[in-house]
Design a protein around this motif. Structure first.
Motif, PDB file in Angstrom:
ATOM      1  N   ASN A 151       7.166  10.060 -25.270  1.00  0.00           N
ATOM      2  CA  ASN A 151       6.070  10.331 -24.340  1.00  0.00           C
ATOM      3  C   ASN A 151       6.141   9.345 -23.187  1.00  0.00           C
ATOM      4  N   GLN A 152       5.526   9.752 -22.072  1.00  0.00           N
ATOM      5  CA  GLN A 152       5.464   8.872 -20.902  1.00  0.00           C
ATOM      6  C   GLN A 152       4.067   8.922 -20.288  1.00  0.00           C
ATOM      7  N   ILE A 153       3.535   7.748 -20.001  1.00  0.00           N
ATOM      8  CA  ILE A 153       2.259   7.620 -19.308  1.00  0.00           C
ATOM      9  C   ILE A 153       2.522   6.843 -18.025  1.00  0.00           C
ATOM     10  N   SER A 154       1.959   7.297 -16.920  1.00  0.00           N
ATOM     11  CA  SER A 154       2.097   6.570 -15.662  1.00  0.00           C
ATOM     12  C   SER A 154       0.740   6.507 -14.970  1.00  0.00           C
ATOM     13  N   PHE A 155       0.559   5.504 -14.142  1.00  0.00           N
ATOM     14  CA  PHE A 155      -0.695   5.340 -13.405  1.00  0.00           C
ATOM     15  C   PHE A 155      -0.499   4.266 -12.346  1.00  0.00           C
ATOM     16  N   GLU A 156      -1.487   4.142 -11.475  1.00  0.00           N
ATOM     17  CA  GLU A 156      -1.536   3.062 -10.502  1.00  0.00           C
ATOM     18  C   GLU A 156      -2.700   2.151 -10.851  1.00  0.00           C
ATOM     19  N   PHE A 157      -2.608   0.883 -10.446  1.00  0.00           N
ATOM     20  CA  PHE A 157      -3.663  -0.060 -10.819  1.00  0.00           C
ATOM     21  C   PHE A 157      -3.826  -1.159  -9.774  1.00  0.00           C
ATOM     22  N   LEU A 158      -5.010  -1.731  -9.755  1.00  0.00           N
ATOM     23  CA  LEU A 158      -5.316  -2.957  -9.024  1.00  0.00           C
ATOM     24  C   LEU A 158      -5.772  -3.994 -10.035  1.00  0.00           C
ATOM     25  N   SER A 159      -5.340  -5.260  -9.839  1.00  0.00           N
ATOM     26  CA  SER A 159      -5.801  -6.368 -10.686  1.00  0.00           C
ATOM     27  C   SER A 159      -6.168  -7.546  -9.805  1.00  0.00           C
ATOM     28  N   PRO A 160      -7.253  -8.238 -10.152  1.00  0.00           N
ATOM     29  CA  PRO A 160      -7.705  -9.338  -9.304  1.00  0.00           C
ATOM     30  C   PRO A 160      -6.806 -10.566  -9.403  1.00  0.00           C
ATOM     31  N   ILE A 161      -6.753 -11.314  -8.315  1.00  0.00           N
ATOM     32  CA  ILE A 161      -6.132 -12.638  -8.285  1.00  0.00           C
ATOM     33  C   ILE A 161      -7.256 -13.644  -8.063  1.00  0.00           C
ATOM     34  N   SER A 162      -7.355 -14.636  -8.937  1.00  0.00           N
ATOM     35  CA  SER A 162      -8.426 -15.635  -8.836  1.00  0.00           C
ATOM     36  C   SER A 162      -7.834 -17.030  -8.782  1.00  0.00           C
ATOM     37  N   SER A 163      -8.645 -17.979  -8.360  1.00  0.00           N
ATOM     38  CA  SER A 163      -8.188 -19.373  -8.332  1.00  0.00           C
ATOM     39  C   SER A 163      -8.248 -20.004  -9.712  1.00  0.00           C
ATOM     40  N   SER A 164      -8.980 -19.376 -10.643  1.00  0.00           N
ATOM     41  CA  SER A 164      -9.029 -19.859 -12.021  1.00  0.00           C
ATOM     42  C   SER A 164      -9.655 -18.773 -12.888  1.00  0.00           C
ATOM     43  N   GLY A 165      -9.431 -18.873 -14.210  1.00  0.00           N
ATOM     44  CA  GLY A 165     -10.063 -17.965 -15.145  1.00  0.00           C
ATOM     45  C   GLY A 165      -9.569 -16.536 -15.115  1.00  0.00           C
ATOM     46  N   SER A 166      -8.395 -16.314 -14.563  1.00  0.00           N
ATOM     47  CA  SER A 166      -7.856 -14.957 -14.467  1.00  0.00           C
ATOM     48  C   SER A 166      -6.444 -14.924 -15.018  1.00  0.00           C
ATOM     49  N   ALA A 167      -6.038 -13.756 -15.494  1.00  0.00           N
ATOM     50  CA  ALA A 167      -4.664 -13.606 -15.981  1.00  0.00           C
ATOM     51  C   ALA A 167      -3.651 -13.716 -14.857  1.00  0.00           C
ATOM     52  N   VAL A 168      -4.092 -13.447 -13.631  1.00  0.00           N
ATOM     53  CA  VAL A 168      -3.251 -13.639 -12.441  1.00  0.00           C
ATOM     54  C   VAL A 168      -3.960 -14.669 -11.560  1.00  0.00           C
ATOM     55  N   THR A 169      -3.309 -15.793 -11.346  1.00  0.00           N
ATOM     56  CA  THR A 169      -3.960 -16.940 -10.705  1.00  0.00           C
ATOM     57  C   THR A 169      -3.241 -17.325  -9.414  1.00  0.00           C
ATOM     58  N   ARG A 170      -4.044 -17.733  -8.432  1.00  0.00           N
ATOM     59  CA  ARG A 170      -3.494 -18.260  -7.183  1.00  0.00           C
ATOM     60  C   ARG A 170      -3.726 -19.768  -7.134  1.00  0.00           C
ATOM     61  N   TYR A 171      -2.690 -20.514  -6.733  1.00  0.00           N
ATOM     62  CA  TYR A 171      -2.841 -21.940  -6.429  1.00  0.00           C
ATOM     63  C   TYR A 171      -2.574 -22.136  -4.944  1.00  0.00           C
ATOM     64  N   LYS A 172      -3.521 -22.728  -4.244  1.00  0.00           N
ATOM     65  CA  LYS A 172      -3.362 -23.021  -2.811  1.00  0.00           C
ATOM     66  C   LYS A 172      -3.018 -24.499  -2.664  1.00  0.00           C
ATOM     67  N   ASP A 173      -1.842 -24.767  -2.136  1.00  0.00           N
ATOM     68  CA  ASP A 173      -1.363 -26.137  -1.985  1.00  0.00           C
ATOM     69  C   ASP A 173      -2.045 -26.784  -0.786  1.00  0.00           C
ATOM     70  N   LEU A 174      -2.840 -27.831  -1.060  1.00  0.00           N
ATOM     71  CA  LEU A 174      -3.567 -28.507   0.012  1.00  0.00           C
ATOM     72  C   LEU A 174      -2.646 -29.339   0.905  1.00  0.00           C
ATOM     73  N   GLU A 175      -1.425 -29.622   0.421  1.00  0.00           N
ATOM     74  CA  GLU A 175      -0.506 -30.451   1.205  1.00  0.00           C
ATOM     75  C   GLU A 175       0.148 -29.679   2.349  1.00  0.00           C
ATOM     76  N   ASP A 176       0.501 -28.415   2.124  1.00  0.00           N
ATOM     77  CA  ASP A 176       1.166 -27.666   3.195  1.00  0.00           C
ATOM     78  C   ASP A 176       0.615 -26.257   3.381  1.00  0.00           C
ATOM     79  N   GLY A 177      -0.454 -25.919   2.648  1.00  0.00           N
ATOM     80  CA  GLY A 177      -1.087 -24.614   2.819  1.00  0.00           C
ATOM     81  C   GLY A 177      -0.400 -23.461   2.119  1.00  0.00           C
ATOM     82  N   SER A 178       0.697 -23.724   1.404  1.00  0.00           N
ATOM     83  CA  SER A 178       1.408 -22.648   0.707  1.00  0.00           C
ATOM     84  C   SER A 178       0.571 -22.112  -0.450  1.00  0.00           C
ATOM     85  N   GLU A 179       0.819 -20.865  -0.800  1.00  0.00           N
ATOM     86  CA  GLU A 179       0.132 -20.302  -1.963  1.00  0.00           C
ATOM     87  C   GLU A 179       1.152 -19.840  -2.992  1.00  0.00           C
TER      88      GLU A 179
END
Length: 624
Positions: free
Chosen positions: A126-154
């Protein structure tokens, strides 16, 4: 007219019957509740197999979410069984355009943090397909963003352990439905991507982005799938396939540490390949330094994520710092075999993978860094387990877990620090060769699959020819630990009687079968070492009767046992004067701990202990 009415009535009955069947099939799914219940996991493992996931993901700089398309292939043994995907949406989460075997599903059925599919299924593939959106958070999320205060990189990274993959995308989020993963990802052009497998291709787009495709992974659990992306700098050494990735602003600092970090990792892979008699199990291995990472490390298959501050020392490191970093690297490398190659079926066996990783980290330290007193370091962790095991709140190392939503509560001293001590006791109990041979058999039989602790017990039983039921139940399923006491009588300078006994620290009964090593310490002659098997509440050591009376005795020489080992009165008084003369670093540490236990039991005045410590601290040269 009557025929038309009859036709409409029959159609209505058919529709109602289909709805009733759908409702019945849903209710037949056990454990359909928030989280991932054990009942649901066992039911799915029985009916679903041959799972694979393909992802096409887009991440834009500064975006609050990732957007993706997912295809899930699997085999179903019965088309009347619903398919239940785990899906725990957060803010911005979305799933749409669901198709089952290329058939559009108009209404997605969400039930208690799951997507339940009953349409268009068939027996077999069998095959299942779909599209999805998932949040990016600075903490507490399965997908996390870190913003580097030294050079602004993420930097964006995932962390799905123990069951948070289902907060990022729908999946079968249980460890024993292993799958192969394949990732295609589009990111800003100057970003790198690190995932479980090697990069296959890369192409630039006109909009300033880059699409990267990666090879299909080996069979792994959902919590072991991962990716990290951002303007990482890649550090490596010639002839070493492992790469070290670090954020751009720390590249210069990391370049100073990279040679030693990569050397330790290289030596660890060589050591574990030999110990397990199994080559490195994944197609590649990278180390990624993540700033402010939630754990000190996470052993994703083929791509370990490490907390940056645990690898790049913020100040001049002590010997303890150096050893701690090495053990972290060894721990996560050991997981590639014990945890990733062979994975627990359920998180109540968390102790097995974490206990083995810590135990093997100590063995690797002993082999690779012989000057760092590996078993002294090991004992400091073991002492933390003792502090928990003497309390009424302690637990067995195996804890029944009915739902993965509670899995994070299983982490702690018992899993991480008692479990490795019990494995060391097992090695001493059954013998080094038998234990290693049993572990090799366990790994070979369960490679790229899942196992329970009884599978390890079975391997040891087959290699040793012994039944382990009583030993295993006592150490794995019983909480707390034994208190061990020695007592002996002497006359005219020789031993006339010698007893060793054990009792439950919490007074709850039970005996712990244990092998330990007794030392009889003499003033001007070599100590006498006696190996003991303790399988009863009390044992008389007749082999010591007639032997010269020692200055003191201690029943856990070299620290193979687990429990509180108390000093008898004669030994205590002798240790109080002899402890600064004990050259064996581990024995000296164990005796300090035994004296502290005597303080806690009101057998030794606290002021005596404090004065002894203040007197000897200036001359103590063992940093650990």
């Amino acid at each position: 007219m009557r025929a038309l009415f009859l036709l409409l009535f029959l159609t209505y009955l058919v529709i109602m019957n289909v709805d009733a069947l759908a409702q019945a099939s849903t209710t037949q799914v056990p454990g359909l509740e928030p989280g991932v219940s054990r009942d649901l996991a066992q039911w799915r493992a029985k009916h679903y197999s041959n799972v694979s996931y393909q992802f096409s993901i887009e991440i834009s700089a500064g975006a609050d979410y990732i957007q993706g398309k997912q295809v899930c292939n699997f085999t179903l043994d019965n088309p009347s069984s619903p398919v239940v995907l785990d899906w725990r949406p957060r803010a911005l989460s979305k799933v749409w355009n669901l198709k089952v075997n290329n058939n559009k599903v108009d209404t997605i059925n969400f039930v208690d943090e799951h997507i339940v599919i009953e349409q268009f299924l068939r027996k077999g593939k069998n095959q299942i397909s779909f599209e999805f959106l998932s949040p990016i958070s600075s903490s507490g999320s399965a997908v996390t963003r870190y913003k580097d205060l030294e050079d602004g990189s993420e930097y964006i990274y995932t962390l799905f352990v123990p069951s948070d993959a289902s907060t990022a995308f729908p999946c079968f989020d249980q460890p024993d439905l292993k799958a192969d993963f394949q990732l295609e990802i589009t990111v800003p052009r100057d970003w790198k991507v690190i995932t479980n497998t090697k990069e296959l291709s890369s192409s630039s787009n006109a909009n300033g982005s880059r699409k990267l495709s990666f090879a299909k992974s080996e069979k792994i659990s959902t919590y072991l799938f991962a990716f990290a992306t951002g303007p990482f700098v890649e550090l490596k050494e010639e002839s070493d396939p492992t790469k070290l990735f670090v954020r751009r602003s720390k590249a210069e600092r990391a370049s100073q540490e990279a040679p030693e970090v990569l050397r330790l990792n290289r030596e660890a892979i060589k050591f574990f390949s030999s110990y397990f008699a199994y080559p490195f199990p994944f197609s590649k291995y990278d180390l990624v330094l993540i700033p402010e990472f939630a754990y000190r490390g996470m052993e994703h298959a083929g791509a370990t994520f490490l907390r940056e501050s645990s690898i790049l020392f913020p100040s001049t490191p002590s010997n303890s710092d150096i050893a701690e970093r090495a053990q972290l690297i060894f721990h996560e490398t050991a997981h590639q075999w014990f945890g990733d190659l062979v994975t627990m079926k359920w998180f109540d066996d968390l102790w097995l993978k974490e206990g083995f990783a810590n135990f093997m980290a100590a063995k690797a330290t002993e082999a690779i860094l012989p000057d760092h007193n590996a078993w002294n370091i090991f004992h400091t962790a073991k002492s933390d387990a003792y502090k928990t095991d003497v309390t009424k709140g302690t637990t067995p190392i195996w804890q029944e877990l009915t739902n993965l939503s509670a899995a994070k509560s299983a982490y702690g001293n018992i899993v991480y620090k008692k479990a490795p001590a019990i494995l060391r006791q097992a090695e001493f109990f059954f013998g080094t060769k038998i234990f290693q041979s049993s572990v090799q058999l366990f790994v070979k039989e369960n490679a790229y699959a899942n196992a329970e602790w009884y599978d390890l017990v079975s391997a040891i039983e087959r290699r040793s020819g012994q039944k382990l039921g009583l030993w295993a139940d006592a150490w794995v399923k019983r909480r707390s630990m034994p208190d061990l006491h020695t007592s002996y009588k002497t006359k005219q300078g020789v031993i006339t009687d010698f007893l060793i006994s054990q009792e439950n620290t919490l007074g709850e009964g039970g005996i712990w079968p244990m092998r330990t090593r007794l030392i009889l310490f003499y003033q001007n002659q070599s100590p006498k070492i006696v190996n003991l098997l303790l399988s009863r509440k009390q044992k008389r050591l007749t082999q010591l009767i007639g032997k010269p009376a020692p200055k003191f005795v201690f029943a856990n020489y070299e620290d193979f046992g687990y429990g509180r080992f108390f000093l008898d009165e004669k030994s205590r008084q002798s240790v109080l004067t002899e402890i600064p003369n004990i050259k064996d670093l581990l024995l000296r540490a164990l005796l300090w701990e035994a004296l502290w236990d005597d303080v806690r039991q009101a057998e030794l005045a606290p002021i005596q202990y404090i004065e002894l410590g203040l007197k000897n601290l200036p001359s103590e040269d063992d940093e650990i």
